[in-house]
Design an enzyme around this catalytic site. Structure first.
Site, mmCIF file in Angstrom:
data_model
loop_
_atom_site.group_PDB
_atom_site.id
_atom_site.type_symbol
_atom_site.label_atom_id
_atom_site.label_comp_id
_atom_site.label_asym_id
_atom_site.label_seq_id
_atom_site.Cartn_x
_atom_site.Cartn_y
_atom_site.Cartn_z
ATOM 1 N N TRP A 1 -2.879 6.841 2.024
ATOM 2 C CA TRP A 1 -1.633 6.410 3.121
ATOM 3 C C TRP A 1 -0.320 7.002 2.496
ATOM 4 C CZ3 TRP A 1 -5.971 4.176 4.368
ATOM 5 C CH2 TRP A 1 -6.133 3.778 5.676
ATOM 6 N N TYR B 1 -0.275 -10.757 8.884
ATOM 7 C CA TYR B 1 -0.117 -9.552 8.688
ATOM 8 C C TYR B 1 1.513 -9.345 8.631
ATOM 9 C CZ TYR B 1 -1.541 -4.646 8.786
ATOM 10 O OH TYR B 1 -1.991 -3.044 8.374
ATOM 11 N N TRP B 2 2.126 -8.618 9.517
ATOM 12 C CA TRP B 2 3.697 -8.525 9.452
ATOM 13 C C TRP B 2 4.194 -9.169 10.431
ATOM 14 C CZ3 TRP B 2 6.367 -5.448 6.199
ATOM 15 C CH2 TRP B 2 5.613 -4.472 5.418
ATOM 16 N N GLU C 1 -2.579 -8.002 -0.369
ATOM 17 C CA GLU C 1 -1.829 -7.203 0.562
ATOM 18 C C GLU C 1 -0.275 -7.800 0.708
ATOM 19 O OE1 GLU C 1 -2.624 -4.230 4.448
ATOM 20 O OE2 GLU C 1 -3.950 -5.876 3.930
ATOM 21 N N TRP D 1 3.302 5.939 2.747
ATOM 22 C CA TRP D 1 4.376 5.663 2.068
ATOM 23 C C TRP D 1 3.705 4.705 0.881
ATOM 24 C CZ3 TRP D 1 7.497 0.970 4.182
ATOM 25 C CH2 TRP D 1 6.733 0.243 4.799
ATOM 26 N N ASP E 1 3.098 -2.864 11.151
ATOM 27 C CA ASP E 1 2.201 -2.598 12.202
ATOM 28 C C ASP E 1 2.108 -3.541 13.433
ATOM 29 O OD1 ASP E 1 1.516 -0.870 10.183
ATOM 30 O OD2 ASP E 1 -0.462 -0.925 10.415
#
Length: 437
Positions: free
Chosen positions: A34, A358-359, A402, A36, A170
């Site tokens: 990936w 997640y985000w 993560e 970044w 995301d």
């Protein structure tokens, strides 16, 4: 400094490093390279294995397209453990795509300018690292020019993203407003991510329908930027993405000056830089919220939500002292309660906040690293130290995950680390936190 924690971080990076000269973010969940991620991973390697740091950067830059574009995923290996893979993305549709490296037709935040500068900062052999930078810096410059020539449709110094995956954040709640304007078909596919991670921590199936639909539109036009700008239902100016471009511009200017003899390039970068900084402050700053926000080019309006991306302009020349103070005040007021770790990825006071998904709420170490650098540069040393210490504490208590729950008291799980385990940029940036001032 915890020598044991440092050793564990190095083991994560070493275990995730692949024979092809790149590092996967996490085994099983993310089996490719990936964009970044690789920048932050190189930063970690630079502290103890310079050869791997250089190779990481070189490998991702080798996949650059003929127009300067650098894809967000490079499919170096054959595996069916990730969806959507190379057969869905079909990067070969673009006439200037890499013929050697299949990839996606999307990108991610342009971090390599400031990553190269940090590699120089860390390097013991400055001459050796400067020679490496001289060899590769033009590719990074060309990537920046790709953005200004193809993604700045109003010539205002602000570049667009056409897919939420390009933002790096995301499934942010910010995109919910855009999904309401769309009605994509129901796709039939087998999710791979939820075989590795609890589905409650990942985007929904319906969200994935939106993601795939946007890619299909881009493929319909062979990933042509002009056509995408005309037809994609998702077209956003993102404060994090544009901040990374601005910060990387500044690093490129300093590195080109260090190399010498690049006056035309530095003059062009300064011209673009001034335009970008002005655009950020006039178009993306929201006075009522006291933060930078996203701008929806399709609807012609700001998306009035505060997330961790809202504060990343601190890691750049964008905010003056007054705006920096506003950002810090907003961060502490909404994100900085004593019961929380800094910095949640979405406003904890908002109804869309989800501390585990997640985000949509969890803490991410890469954003914390950027906020730490920015706060320190603006003189907010105490708050910078808090973010650094919170980051180290989260990893120490939970492992190299993560992302992490922002709540110090977590009623939902014994472990507050979520997503992929033994995650590379978590390990890499922890190394930088532990070994840098």
């Amino acid at each position: 400094m915890s020598e044991e924690l440092l050793a564990k971080a190095k083991k994560v990076l070493n275990d995730n490093y692949q024979d092809g000269g790149f590092t996967i973010p996490s085994k099983g969940l993310y089996p490719f390279q990936w964009k970044w991620d690789s920048g932050f991973i190189a930063l970690g390697f630079a502290h103890y294995d310079v050869a791997k740091a250089k190779k990481e950067v070189e490998t991702i830059l080798n996949a650059q397209w003929g127009n300067g574009f650098i894809p967000h995923i490079v499919f170096h290996t054959e595996t069916d453990t990730y969806f959507p893979g190379k057969d869905f993305h079909e990067s070969s549709l673009h006439p200037k795509s890499s013929k050697e490296y299949p990839s996606t037709g999307m990108t991610q935040p342009p971090v390599f300018g400031f990553i190269l500068e940090h590699l120089y900062r860390i390097a013991e052999d400055k001459n050796d690292m400067l020679a490496f930078i001289e060899k590769h810096i033009d590719k990074v410059f060309n990537n920046h020019m790709y953005f200004y020539e193809n993604r700045d449709i109003h010539k205002e110094g602000l570049v667009y993203i056409y897919h939420n995956w390009e933002s790096g954040t995301d499934n942010s709640p910010i995109w919910d407003d855009i999904w309401k304007t769309m009605n994509p078909p129901e796709y039939t596919f087998e999710r791979r991510d939820t075989t590795h991670v609890d589905a409650a921590q990942r985007p929904t199936k319906r969200e994935y329908d939106h993601y795939l639909y946007i890619i299909d539109i881009a493929k319909k036009y062979n990933y042509d930027d002009k056509a995408i700008a005309e037809h994609s239902p998702f077209l956003v100016q993102d404060p994090l993405f544009n901040t990374m471009l601005i910060q990387s511009n500044a690093s490129l200017i300093r590195l080109y000056e260090l190399l010498g003899g690049n006056e035309d390039i530095t003059a062009l970068l300064r011209e673009k830089q001034a335009l970008s900084i002005s655009g950020m402050n006039t178009k993306l700053f929201n006075e009522d919220l006291g933060a930078y926000v996203h701008y929806d080019l399709r609807q012609g309006k700001q998306l009035p939500y505060i997330c961790s991306s809202s504060f990343t302009p601190l890691y750049s020349e964008v905010p003056d002292a007054i705006k920096a103070e506003r950002l810090v005040s907003t961060m502490l007021e909404r994100f900085g309660g004593e019961d929380k770790y800094l910095c949640a990825s979405f406003d904890p006071t908002h109804e869309r906040f989800n501390p585990r998904k997640y985000w949509r709420g969890p803490v991410w170490i890469n954003v914390n690293w950027m906020l730490y650098q920015g706060l320190k540069n603006h003189g907010y040393n105490e708050l910078a130290s808090r973010i650094k210490n919170d980051s180290i504490e989260l990893v120490k208590q939970n492992g190299f995950f993560e992302y992490f729950d922002a709540r110090k008291e977590n009623p939902d799980a014994e472990n507050s680390g979520y997503g992929g385990d033994n995650f590379s940029w978590t390990a890499a940036l922890l190394i930088d936190f532990l070994l840098s001032d």
